[in-house]
Design an enzyme around this catalytic site. Structure first.
Site, mmCIF file in Angstrom:
data_model
loop_
_atom_site.group_PDB
_atom_site.id
_atom_site.type_symbol
_atom_site.label_atom_id
_atom_site.label_comp_id
_atom_site.label_asym_id
_atom_site.label_seq_id
_atom_site.Cartn_x
_atom_site.Cartn_y
_atom_site.Cartn_z
ATOM 1 N N ARG A 42 15.673 11.322 7.191
ATOM 2 C CA ARG A 42 16.053 11.438 5.776
ATOM 3 C C ARG A 42 14.913 12.135 5.045
ATOM 4 N NH1 ARG A 42 12.828 7.568 3.350
ATOM 5 N NH2 ARG A 42 12.101 5.957 4.757
ATOM 6 N N HIS B 116 0.827 -1.207 0.000
ATOM 7 C CA HIS B 116 0.000 0.000 0.000
ATOM 8 C C HIS B 116 0.864 1.261 0.000
ATOM 9 C CE1 HIS B 116 -3.624 -2.340 0.512
ATOM 10 N NE2 HIS B 116 -3.025 -3.019 1.480
#
Length: 201
Positions: A57, A1
């Site tokens: 990140r 998903h």
């Protein structure tokens, strides 16, 4: 998903809630003395915002933020890593216009988005004002079954959500990726639905 389409600013978030989410994000980073590029994730359900996690990140969807702020997030992350200060303060961050990103994956939407690896034939990216393509492929590139099937990220910017949607549909139609099944038709279809226009997706 996996997420397939990202946009900024979020149409379901008003200015007051956006400011609150921003405070939560900056306070979370400050609480742990975090320095560097990072992504705060949250969940908005029934008008209530929940903090989920912080990733240390940038993420795939950082491009829409760059487009509406005019800030090169990767460049700023490199500056901080080199011990330099950010080139912009939080108070100076202003959102302008609307950005949409479509993940151009080698997937078959008709088969529950199953990966569709293969070799790219002819390849031509869309271009023009407000159109950005982040990719690393070209004619003859192979999308293998060993990794994420992403071919590229297509990002557009325009003055508002309606115009950004129209620009994205045009760019998707201009994108040529031969001999490989991708999500281009899926994206074109979704962006032309009443649900998308009403920000119900």
């Amino acid at each position: 998903h996996q997420k397939l389409i990202e946009e900024a600013p979020a149409p379901a978030v008003d200015e007051e809630l956006r400011a609150r989410i921003g405070r939560i994000a900056t306070e979370a980073a400050a609480a742990v003395d975090y320095a560097g590029a990072g992504t705060i994730e949250g969940l908005l359900q029934d008008g209530e915002y929940f903090f989920l996690e912080m990733n240390t990140r940038v993420q795939v969807e950082h491009c829409v933020t760059e487009m509406v702020t005019g800030i090169d997030i990767v460049k700023e992350g490199i500056r901080v890593a080199a011990g330099e200060p950010l080139s912009v303060s939080q108070d100076a961050v202003v959102l302008r216009g609307h950005a949409i990103e479509c993940r151009i994956n080698a997937e078959d939407a008709s088969k529950n988005f199953a990966p569709a690896p293969g070799k790219i034939g002819e390849y031509r990216e869309p271009a023009g004002p407000g159109v950005r393509v982040d990719s690393g492929v070209g004619p003859g590139s192979e999308i293998t079954p060993m990794y994420d099937p992403m071919v590229a990220k297509l990002i557009v910017w325009d003055a508002d959500r309606g115009q950004a949607t129209a620009r994205m549909v045009r760019a998707l139609r201009e994108y040529e990726i031969d001999d490989l099944k991708t999500l281009l038709p899926f994206h074109i279809a979704i962006l032309q639905t009443e649900q998308w226009a009403n920000a119900e997706t």
